[in-house]
Design an enzyme around this catalytic site. Structure first.
Site, PDB file in Angstrom:
ATOM      1  N   VAL A 209       5.098  -1.258   2.983  1.00 43.12           N
ATOM      2  CA  VAL A 209       4.227  -0.058   2.581  1.00 43.12           C
ATOM      3  C   VAL A 209       5.535   0.930   1.503  1.00 43.12           C
ATOM      4  O   VAL A 209       6.662   0.851   1.519  1.00 43.12           O
ATOM      5  CB  VAL A 209       4.632   1.029   4.017  1.00 43.12           C
ATOM      6  N   LYS A 210       4.733   1.269   0.322  1.00 41.40           N
ATOM      7  CA  LYS A 210       5.920   1.800  -1.142  1.00 41.40           C
ATOM      8  C   LYS A 210       5.870   2.919  -0.706  1.00 41.40           C
ATOM      9  O   LYS A 210       4.815   3.872  -0.013  1.00 41.40           O
ATOM     10  CB  LYS A 210       4.777   1.354  -1.971  1.00 41.40           C
ATOM     11  N   ILE A 211       6.811   3.513  -0.714  1.00 44.32           N
ATOM     12  CA  ILE A 211       7.335   4.499  -0.223  1.00 44.32           C
ATOM     13  C   ILE A 211       8.202   4.968  -1.910  1.00 44.32           C
ATOM     14  O   ILE A 211       9.315   4.118  -2.250  1.00 44.32           O
ATOM     15  CB  ILE A 211       9.021   4.474   0.257  1.00 44.32           C
TER      16      ILE A 211
ATOM     17  N   LEU B 223       1.098  -0.880  -0.057  1.00 46.21           N
ATOM     18  CA  LEU B 223       0.470   0.115   0.268  1.00 46.21           C
ATOM     19  C   LEU B 223       1.045   1.429   0.177  1.00 46.21           C
ATOM     20  O   LEU B 223       1.913   1.457   0.958  1.00 46.21           O
ATOM     21  CB  LEU B 223      -0.933  -0.044   0.998  1.00 46.21           C
TER      22      LEU B 223
END
Length: 224
Positions: free
Chosen positions: A84-86, A58
């Site tokens: 977590v997509k960064i 996400l």
């Protein structure tokens, strides 16, 4: 090689899961927007389908360090399988370093060069997502990027897993497997195409035609 589905469409996820091929899911704001549903509603349903073991990526929408860290911490609370997509930016890499130290899984996205992938691994990213299709779109060799990242990671025994992203066709999947990428995140339509080969269709049609030509009393009941 693991297969992730690149989608926010719950029905596609359920179908791929029913095939027994689904190892994870990646999403992004564009894919979530296409569903026409609230973000949290979609995210929670995907997380529930995948269960605690299979990862769901996400994405944060903040672009500053403090905002990314704050949003990532909230996203991580949605489930133990959330990565977590960064984005690949200086603030993004700084956020990855902080989040990794806190035990939050991260997926560095929008990676287009080996040096960017190297930075992601050094920051402790769980995953890195090089975008091969978008490189192909500008007449560069997307799969060459994967080859170089695989070599770099093997040189230094980085634990960061390579997710081949922006997959456009089955050839991208085939080359990812040959090069030793850990994961390909695949649109549903492309995953369906992996099943297809014209000789398979011709062979099946021929087998069934020959079988149907047999007298009925030649066939055991369980094959009728």
């Amino acid at each position: 090689m693991k297969f992730f589905l690149d989608t926010a469409n719950v029905e596609e996820i359920k179908k791929a899961d029913d095939w027994g091929l689904l190892d994870g899911v990646t999403t992004n704001p564009t894919l979530i927007a296409k569903t026409g549903r609230p973000f949290l509603e979609v995210a929670k349903e995907i997380i529930e389908i995948l269960g605690p073991e299979r990862p769901v990526s996400l994405e944060v929408v903040a672009t500053d360090y403090e905002g990314m860290v704050r949003q990532a911490r909230e996203l991580a609370k949605l489930g133990p399988n959330v990565a977590v997509k960064i984005p690949m930016t200086p603030d993004g890499i700084k956020a990855v370093k902080t989040l990794s130290a806190e035990g939050i899984k991260t997926n560095v996205t929008l990676v287009f060069s080996p040096s960017q992938a190297l930075l992601a691994a050094k920051a402790g990213a769980t995953y890195v997502s090089p975008f091969v299709g978008r490189l192909d779109d500008i007449s560069m060799e997307g799969m060459k990027l994967i080859e170089e990242i695989v070599t770099i990671y093997r040189n230094y025994d980085f634990e960061t897993e390579i997710i081949v992203a922006s997959v456009r066709h089955p050839e991208h999947v085939r080359m990812s497997a040959l090069l030793g990428a850990d994961i390909a995140t695949i649109p549903f339509a492309t995953m369906e195409k992996l099943f297809k080969h014209p000789l398979t269709d011709i062979g099946l049609e021929r087998f069934l035609k020959d079988w149907n030509s047999l007298p009925e009393d030649f066939k055991p009941d369980f094959l009728k």
